[in-house]
Motif scaffolding. Structure first.
Motif, mmCIF file in Angstrom:
data_model
loop_
_atom_site.group_PDB
_atom_site.id
_atom_site.type_symbol
_atom_site.label_atom_id
_atom_site.label_comp_id
_atom_site.label_asym_id
_atom_site.label_seq_id
_atom_site.Cartn_x
_atom_site.Cartn_y
_atom_site.Cartn_z
ATOM 1 N N LYS A 81 45.571 36.391 29.765
ATOM 2 C CA LYS A 81 45.448 35.912 31.147
ATOM 3 C C LYS A 81 45.089 37.062 32.074
ATOM 4 C CE LYS A 81 48.643 32.011 30.671
ATOM 5 N NZ LYS A 81 49.980 31.464 31.060
ATOM 6 N N ASP A 82 45.728 38.218 31.879
ATOM 7 C CA ASP A 82 45.379 39.391 32.686
ATOM 8 C C ASP A 82 43.920 39.785 32.491
ATOM 9 O OD1 ASP A 82 47.892 39.655 33.790
ATOM 10 O OD2 ASP A 82 48.318 41.626 32.912
ATOM 11 N N ILE A 83 43.481 39.822 31.240
ATOM 12 C CA ILE A 83 42.111 40.237 30.942
ATOM 13 C C ILE A 83 41.108 39.236 31.511
ATOM 14 C CG2 ILE A 83 40.458 40.389 29.022
ATOM 15 C CD1 ILE A 83 41.936 42.962 29.491
ATOM 16 N N ALA A 84 41.374 37.957 31.351
ATOM 17 C CA ALA A 84 40.464 36.933 31.884
ATOM 18 C C ALA A 84 40.397 37.010 33.403
ATOM 19 C CB ALA A 84 40.923 35.546 31.429
ATOM 20 N N GLY A 85 41.543 37.202 34.048
ATOM 21 C CA GLY A 85 41.549 37.306 35.503
ATOM 22 C C GLY A 85 40.780 38.515 35.993
ATOM 23 N N LEU A 86 40.941 39.641 35.312
ATOM 24 C CA LEU A 86 40.200 40.846 35.684
ATOM 25 C C LEU A 86 38.703 40.638 35.484
ATOM 26 C CD1 LEU A 86 40.114 43.836 36.484
ATOM 27 C CD2 LEU A 86 40.552 44.409 34.075
ATOM 28 N N PRO A 357 42.697 44.724 44.794
ATOM 29 C CA PRO A 357 43.906 44.896 43.980
ATOM 30 C C PRO A 357 44.030 43.769 42.958
ATOM 31 C CG PRO A 357 44.389 44.863 46.351
ATOM 32 C CD PRO A 357 43.016 44.316 46.159
ATOM 33 N N VAL A 358 44.412 44.117 41.740
ATOM 34 C CA VAL A 358 44.533 43.135 40.668
ATOM 35 C C VAL A 358 45.891 43.327 39.979
ATOM 36 C CG1 VAL A 358 43.513 42.221 38.551
ATOM 37 C CG2 VAL A 358 42.037 43.270 40.290
ATOM 38 N N PRO A 359 46.692 42.270 39.869
ATOM 39 C CA PRO A 359 47.945 42.394 39.113
ATOM 40 C C PRO A 359 47.648 42.468 37.613
ATOM 41 C CG PRO A 359 47.652 40.141 39.905
ATOM 42 C CD PRO A 359 46.527 40.946 40.479
#
Length: 383
Positions: A81-86, A357-359
């Protein structure tokens, strides 16, 4: 034990050397793709090339889809999910290619959306900065320099990421040069004007370059990457999987200007804060390839008590940002005051770009960050 520290335990026990995989059963490695430019013998030299700065124009950003349950355990879907969001965020500014195992490509495409191109090409993990080749510009062409990725000194088995450089360059028909040394992209930081920043702990290390001296490696770096001057920092040996990559310590934001990772005020001294102090001493005395003294800007870390992430290997360095076309992507750690301060520093020193900014709590808990997860290819933007 953190989410990835199991690997260093196995490696320290000598199980990898004995042929026992710390990951458990792994997929067979992807064979080298035959019959395309870049898939045969590497070119003998890239003399006259130039390793460009990250703020220059990119044709695309490469990323990799985390593949193995055995690496991430119950956190695999969270880190995806983090990678896809980034990837979706970067795709707002430039073309993004997500490399994914063929049997995972459809799932990666659904997660990343149509703005991201998913290319079926076998990978093991998400650290594209280290597994994708670095790109050296020559008149009329770009050459991919394969850095011989070996799992950060054989700390983890990466049967697909090892040959990824050769296979990716063959896929894109980019000429390939095989470096005479072993390194990772996160170990190299340049101003695009002939100066390279590196840590000794990561390169002058028998787990990558056995028997090679610093002078020998410096000569090879200069020849291979078109570098004129190398600034060396001590780094930290054996306390993280990378042996202290430069991209969590010192980053260029302009020729002659660097941002330096700084521990949160009042935090106990440790190997990492001492590494930053040593880097400050080197930078204070150094000149770059053009003879300039370096301007050093502190980039303070967040309050460890206020960050939203966790884990023994959590990377809370704002220095692991990524400069894309028109934007800078920085980690957001949950300490609002520190996040805002870092955003302001990046805005001041990279003007004219959106600061996004990206969580990335799951990526950071795995021992890396935004820069570790991305890899730029120089050139005219694809769109």
């Amino acid at each position: 034990m953190s989410r990835r520290s199991v690997f260093s335990v196995f490696a320290g026990a000598g199980l990898l050397a004995a042929g026992v995989s710390a990951c458990g059963p792994s997929d067979p490695p992807t064979p080298v793709l035959p019959g395309l430019p870049g898939s045969g013998d590497p070119e003998p030299s890239v003399v006259g090339g130039r390793l460009g700065a990250e703020w220059e124009s990119h044709v695309r950003t490469y990323m990799s889809w985390p593949a193995q349950q055995s690496i991430w355990k119950q956190y695999l879907e969270d880190v995806r999910k983090d990678i896809a969001g980034l990837a979706r965020d970067i795709a707002e500014y430039e073309y993004v290619v997500m490399l994914a195992r063929p049997d995972q490509a459809d799932a990666a495409q659904r997660a990343c959306g149509n703005a991201v191109e998913v290319v079926p090409l076998a990978v093991d993990d998400l650290w594209a900065r280290d597994t994708v080749p670095v790109f050296v510009e020559q008149p009329g062409r770009v050459v991919g320099v394969d850095l011989n990725f070996n799992g950060w000194g054989n700390k983890q088995p990466h049967p697909n990421d090892g040959p990824l450089g050769r296979n990716l360059l063959a896929h894109y028909k980019i000429p390939r040069h095989q470096a005479p040394f072993t390194a990772e992209g996160g170990a190299l930081e340049t101003d695009g004007e002939g100066t390279l920043l590196v840590t000794e702990s990561s390169l002058v290390n028998d787990n990558r370059n056995p028997g090679k001296s610093r002078d020998q490696l410096e000569a090879e770096l200069k020849l291979t990457l078109g570098i004129e001057k190398v600034l060396w920092f001590d780094g930290v040996r054996g306390e993280d999987i990378t042996d202290a990559h430069i991209d969590c310590l010192v980053r260029y934001v302009a020729p002659g200007v660097v941002l330096l990772d700084k521990a949160f005020p009042g935090a106990p001294a440790d190997s990492w804060s001492r590494s930053s102090d040593q880097a400050r001493q080197v930078l204070a005395q150094a000149t770059d390839a053009r003879g300039r003294k370096l301007q050093v800007i502190d980039l303070p870390q967040p309050d460890p008590g206020r960050i939203t992430g966790e884990g023994d290997e959590f990377v809370s360095s704002y220095a692991n940002f990524y400069i894309a076309n028109g934007a800078v992507f920085m980690p957001e750690f949950g300490d609002r005051q520190a996040d805002d301060r870092a955003r302001g520093i990046l805005r001041d020193h990279l003007p004219g770009r959106d600061i996004v900014p990206v969580p990335i709590d799951e990526i950071a808990a795995g021992g890396g960050g935004i820069h570790c997860s991305t890899h730029d290819q120089p050139g005219k933007p694809a769109r």
